[in-house]
Design a protein around this motif. Structure first.
Motif, PDB file in Angstrom:
ATOM      1  N   ALA A  99       0.714  11.028  10.449  1.00 36.57           N
ATOM      2  CA  ALA A  99      -0.539  10.271  10.404  1.00 36.57           C
ATOM      3  C   ALA A  99      -1.556  10.844   9.422  1.00 36.57           C
ATOM      4  CB  ALA A  99      -1.157  10.216  11.801  1.00 36.57           C
ATOM      5  N   ALA A 100      -1.546  12.152   9.200  1.00 36.04           N
ATOM      6  CA  ALA A 100      -2.603  12.785   8.404  1.00 36.04           C
ATOM      7  C   ALA A 100      -2.765  12.182   7.007  1.00 36.04           C
ATOM      8  CB  ALA A 100      -2.360  14.296   8.314  1.00 36.04           C
ATOM      9  N   PRO A 101      -1.703  12.047   6.205  1.00 35.90           N
ATOM     10  CA  PRO A 101      -1.882  11.457   4.874  1.00 35.90           C
ATOM     11  C   PRO A 101      -2.299   9.991   4.919  1.00 35.90           C
ATOM     12  CG  PRO A 101       0.449  11.841   5.321  1.00 35.90           C
ATOM     13  CD  PRO A 101      -0.315  12.528   6.400  1.00 35.90           C
ATOM     14  N   VAL A 102      -1.898   9.294   5.963  1.00 36.55           N
ATOM     15  CA  VAL A 102      -2.262   7.877   6.102  1.00 36.55           C
ATOM     16  C   VAL A 102      -3.760   7.727   6.352  1.00 36.55           C
ATOM     17  CG1 VAL A 102      -1.961   5.823   7.535  1.00 36.55           C
ATOM     18  CG2 VAL A 102       0.019   7.207   6.908  1.00 36.55           C
ATOM     19  N   LEU A 103      -4.290   8.514   7.277  1.00 38.91           N
ATOM     20  CA  LEU A 103      -5.720   8.442   7.591  1.00 38.91           C
ATOM     21  C   LEU A 103      -6.567   8.848   6.379  1.00 38.91           C
ATOM     22  CD1 LEU A 103      -5.743   9.974  11.196  1.00 38.91           C
ATOM     23  CD2 LEU A 103      -5.659   7.560  10.537  1.00 38.91           C
ATOM     24  N   ALA A 104      -6.115   9.861   5.650  1.00 39.12           N
ATOM     25  CA  ALA A 104      -6.850  10.297   4.456  1.00 39.12           C
ATOM     26  C   ALA A 104      -6.834   9.209   3.380  1.00 39.12           C
ATOM     27  CB  ALA A 104      -6.238  11.586   3.908  1.00 39.12           C
ATOM     28  N   TRP A 105      -5.698   8.552   3.216  1.00 36.36           N
ATOM     29  CA  TRP A 105      -5.575   7.476   2.222  1.00 36.36           C
ATOM     30  C   TRP A 105      -6.480   6.296   2.571  1.00 36.36           C
ATOM     31  CZ3 TRP A 105      -3.278   2.645   3.471  1.00 36.36           C
ATOM     32  CH2 TRP A 105      -3.071   1.779   2.392  1.00 36.36           C
ATOM     33  N   GLU A 106      -6.498   5.910   3.836  1.00 34.65           N
ATOM     34  CA  GLU A 106      -7.346   4.778   4.244  1.00 34.65           C
ATOM     35  C   GLU A 106      -8.815   5.072   3.961  1.00 34.65           C
ATOM     36  OE1 GLU A 106     -10.013   2.517   6.843  1.00 34.65           O
ATOM     37  OE2 GLU A 106      -9.581   4.668   6.992  1.00 34.65           O
ATOM     38  N   LYS A 107      -9.237   6.305   4.185  1.00 34.87           N
ATOM     39  CA  LYS A 107     -10.630   6.678   3.899  1.00 34.87           C
ATOM     40  C   LYS A 107     -10.907   6.633   2.399  1.00 34.87           C
ATOM     41  CE  LYS A 107     -14.224  10.089   4.896  1.00 34.87           C
ATOM     42  NZ  LYS A 107     -14.775  10.020   3.524  1.00 34.87           N
ATOM     43  N   ARG A 108      -9.947   7.065   1.584  1.00 35.27           N
ATOM     44  CA  ARG A 108     -10.136   7.001   0.127  1.00 35.27           C
ATOM     45  C   ARG A 108     -10.287   5.556  -0.331  1.00 35.27           C
ATOM     46  NH1 ARG A 108      -6.017  10.914   0.126  1.00 35.27           N
ATOM     47  NH2 ARG A 108      -4.464   9.410  -0.616  1.00 35.27           N
ATOM     48  N   LEU A 109      -9.529   4.660   0.267  1.00 31.18           N
ATOM     49  CA  LEU A 109      -9.669   3.243  -0.083  1.00 31.18           C
ATOM     50  C   LEU A 109     -11.062   2.736   0.266  1.00 31.18           C
ATOM     51  CD1 LEU A 109      -6.362   1.339   0.820  1.00 31.18           C
ATOM     52  CD2 LEU A 109      -7.063   2.304  -1.357  1.00 31.18           C
ATOM     53  N   ARG A 110     -11.509   3.040   1.476  1.00 35.33           N
ATOM     54  CA  ARG A 110     -12.848   2.596   1.885  1.00 35.33           C
ATOM     55  C   ARG A 110     -13.913   3.161   0.958  1.00 35.33           C
ATOM     56  NH1 ARG A 110     -14.376   4.867   6.568  1.00 35.33           N
ATOM     57  NH2 ARG A 110     -12.367   5.727   7.233  1.00 35.33           N
ATOM     58  N   ASP A 111     -13.808   4.447   0.662  1.00 37.42           N
ATOM     59  CA  ASP A 111     -14.781   5.087  -0.227  1.00 37.42           C
ATOM     60  C   ASP A 111     -14.732   4.474  -1.627  1.00 37.42           C
ATOM     61  OD1 ASP A 111     -15.483   6.723   1.857  1.00 37.42           O
ATOM     62  OD2 ASP A 111     -14.357   8.474   1.139  1.00 37.42           O
ATOM     63  N   GLY A 112     -13.569   3.922  -1.989  1.00 37.50           N
ATOM     64  CA  GLY A 112     -13.405   3.308  -3.306  1.00 37.50           C
ATOM     65  C   GLY A 112     -13.748   1.830  -3.340  1.00 37.50           C
TER      66      GLY A 112
ATOM     67  N   GLY B 233       0.842  -1.192   0.000  1.00 39.66           N
ATOM     68  CA  GLY B 233       0.000   0.000   0.000  1.00 39.66           C
ATOM     69  C   GLY B 233       0.876   1.241   0.000  1.00 39.66           C
ATOM     70  N   HIS B 234       0.427   2.277  -0.703  1.00 39.60           N
ATOM     71  CA  HIS B 234       1.225   3.503  -0.848  1.00 39.60           C
ATOM     72  C   HIS B 234       0.385   4.709  -0.431  1.00 39.60           C
ATOM     73  CE1 HIS B 234       4.269   1.220  -3.066  1.00 39.60           C
ATOM     74  NE2 HIS B 234       3.260   0.623  -3.671  1.00 39.60           N
ATOM     75  N   PRO B 235       0.329   5.002   0.879  1.00 36.84           N
ATOM     76  CA  PRO B 235      -0.499   6.121   1.358  1.00 36.84           C
ATOM     77  C   PRO B 235      -0.146   7.465   0.728  1.00 36.84           C
ATOM     78  CG  PRO B 235       0.180   4.734   3.190  1.00 36.84           C
ATOM     79  CD  PRO B 235       0.943   4.265   1.996  1.00 36.84           C
ATOM     80  N   GLU B 236       1.103   7.625   0.317  1.00 35.58           N
ATOM     81  CA  GLU B 236       1.513   8.913  -0.255  1.00 35.58           C
ATOM     82  C   GLU B 236       1.813   8.813  -1.740  1.00 35.58           C
ATOM     83  OE1 GLU B 236       4.274  11.058   2.145  1.00 35.58           O
ATOM     84  OE2 GLU B 236       3.560  10.085   3.958  1.00 35.58           O
ATOM     85  N   GLY B 237       1.209   7.798  -2.374  1.00 38.52           N
ATOM     86  CA  GLY B 237       1.361   7.657  -3.813  1.00 38.52           C
ATOM     87  C   GLY B 237       2.609   6.888  -4.208  1.00 38.52           C
ATOM     88  N   HIS B 238       2.759   6.744  -5.516  1.00 35.75           N
ATOM     89  CA  HIS B 238       3.878   5.998  -6.095  1.00 35.75           C
ATOM     90  C   HIS B 238       4.449   6.826  -7.235  1.00 35.75           C
ATOM     91  CE1 HIS B 238       6.069   2.842  -8.233  1.00 35.75           C
ATOM     92  NE2 HIS B 238       5.960   2.098  -7.150  1.00 35.75           N
ATOM     93  N   PRO B 239       5.766   6.911  -7.352  1.00 42.38           N
ATOM     94  CA  PRO B 239       6.352   7.768  -8.392  1.00 42.38           C
ATOM     95  C   PRO B 239       6.012   7.349  -9.813  1.00 42.38           C
ATOM     96  CG  PRO B 239       8.037   6.421  -7.306  1.00 42.38           C
ATOM     97  CD  PRO B 239       6.794   6.295  -6.496  1.00 42.38           C
ATOM     98  N   GLN B 240       5.581   6.094  -9.997  1.00 38.13           N
ATOM     99  CA  GLN B 240       5.323   5.607 -11.346  1.00 38.13           C
ATOM    100  C   GLN B 240       3.842   5.315 -11.619  1.00 38.13           C
ATOM    101  OE1 GLN B 240       7.969   2.230 -11.434  1.00 38.13           O
ATOM    102  NE2 GLN B 240       9.727   3.470 -12.056  1.00 38.13           N
ATOM    103  N   ALA B 241       2.966   5.727 -10.712  1.00 41.80           N
ATOM    104  CA  ALA B 241       1.538   5.451 -10.912  1.00 41.80           C
ATOM    105  C   ALA B 241       0.698   6.535 -10.240  1.00 41.80           C
ATOM    106  CB  ALA B 241       1.164   4.080 -10.348  1.00 41.80           C
ATOM    107  N   SER B 242      -0.398   6.898 -10.893  1.00 33.93           N
ATOM    108  CA  SER B 242      -1.295   7.902 -10.328  1.00 33.93           C
ATOM    109  C   SER B 242      -2.152   7.285  -9.225  1.00 33.93           C
ATOM    110  CB  SER B 242      -2.208   8.467 -11.415  1.00 33.93           C
ATOM    111  OG  SER B 242      -3.135   7.480 -11.840  1.00 33.93           O
ATOM    112  N   GLU B 243      -2.789   8.142  -8.440  1.00 35.15           N
ATOM    113  CA  GLU B 243      -3.674   7.675  -7.382  1.00 35.15           C
ATOM    114  C   GLU B 243      -4.828   6.857  -7.951  1.00 35.15           C
ATOM    115  OE1 GLU B 243      -6.659   9.899  -4.394  1.00 35.15           O
ATOM    116  OE2 GLU B 243      -4.575  10.550  -4.237  1.00 35.15           O
ATOM    117  N   VAL B 244      -5.346   7.281  -9.084  1.00 32.12           N
ATOM    118  CA  VAL B 244      -6.444   6.558  -9.736  1.00 32.12           C
ATOM    119  C   VAL B 244      -5.988   5.169 -10.164  1.00 32.12           C
ATOM    120  CG1 VAL B 244      -7.983   6.509 -11.739  1.00 32.12           C
ATOM    121  CG2 VAL B 244      -7.609   8.659 -10.507  1.00 32.12           C
TER     122      VAL B 244
END
Length: 289
Positions: free
Chosen positions: A177-190, A136-147
């Motif tokens: 913690a802030a970006p991690v919590l936001a990422w986990e919520k985006r996963l759930r919403d997705g 899992g990449h809470p702060e993104g990946h250099p070779q892939a978009s969030e989508v």
């Protein structure tokens, strides 16, 4: 009955895993003080390292009573025959689990470029692999978009359900913690319901953490870490990641449907210090450090 943040924190620490290089495991003779038998130890497979080294480390860990979780890097696998050989070697050792990653190699060694391609072969499940951890990449990946990352996670989740695999997420390490919590919520919403084990840095120094952060590209968290540079007198003093542990514990107590389930430690060389601290927190249920 309401469970306190302190109790959840203690449970998270007790059930947490740790990641080590095969060379360090062999150097320590597989003995990890302050780590209970039955704990999960992830064994890295770096580009250029023979998988035989990973297997030797796994054998030693099993002998010492731990549950080895070997990395299996898609970009280091030549073809389906090689994949079959690796998976069979694990299940013959009664190791029905792996961390499936793309791997750090710039160019694939063979026909696989990502983990979805590995799962689509069904070779892991056919050879007896039952648990697959994915990155899992809470702060993104250099070779892939969030989508793209979200879509790939959906595909992995769908393949796991179809094949009857127990799949969990293990994240890269973070400082904030802030970006991690936001990422986990985006996963759930997705639509992602896979259990998440948050990557936590060990009790190493800020200087070491910034070096690894730059190498791993953990952007938002790295900026958080760099804002602490005014504490120069602490530049060589071990960092304490309890604020991250407590943030996850609090999220679990406040959000019933959260995907957070555990922690995964990256000790960055500070193995004994990290395990000693981990054990102490696992025995404490107080809400204050």
């Amino acid at each position: 009955m309401t469970i306190s943040v302190g109790q959840v924190r203690a449970d998270l620490m007790t059930e947490s895993s740790i990641e080590l290089l095969p060379s360090r495991i062999l150097e320590l003779s597989g003995v990890l003080p302050d780590l209970a038998c039955g704990s999960r130890v992830f064994v890295t497979w770096l580009p250029g390292v023979p998988f035989a080294d990973v297997l030797a480390a796994c054998d030693l860990l099993k002998l010492c009573g731990y549950l080895p979780v070997p990395h299996v890097a898609a970009r280091s696998i030549r073809d389906e025959g090689h994949l079959q050989e690796i998976c069979s070697a694990l299940t013959e050792r009664d190791i029905p689990r792996m961390l499936l990653i793309a791997g750090g190699a710039d160019k694939p060694a063979g026909i696989f470029a990502d983990t979805v391609q590995i799962l689509e072969t069904e070779i892991p499940v056919r050879t007896g692999i039952r648990t697959v951890y994915v990155a899992g990449h809470p702060e993104g990946h250099p070779q892939a978009s969030e989508v793209t990352l979200l879509e790939y996670m959906r595909r992995k989740q769908a393949l796991a359900r179809t094949q009857g695999l127990n799949m969990q997420i293990v994240t890269q390490f973070c400082f904030d913690a802030a970006p991690v919590l936001a990422w986990e919520k985006r996963l759930r919403d997705g639509g992602i319901t896979l259990p998440i084990n948050l990557g936590i840095y060990g009790l190493t120094t800020p200087k070491t953490l910034v070096r690894y952060g730059l190498a791993c590209g953990v952007g938002q968290s790295l900026r958080f870490m760099q804002r602490q540079r005014w504490k120069l007198h602490r530049w060589f003093v071990p960092c304490n990641p309890q604020h991250l542990v407590d943030a996850v514990a609090q999220e679990i107590t406040q959000t019933p449907n959260t995907n957070f389930r555990g922690l995964h430690f990256y000790p960055f060389g500070a193995i004994a210090r990290t395990l000693e601290w981990r054990r102490a927190l696992s025995l404490s249920t107080g809400d204050h450090s």
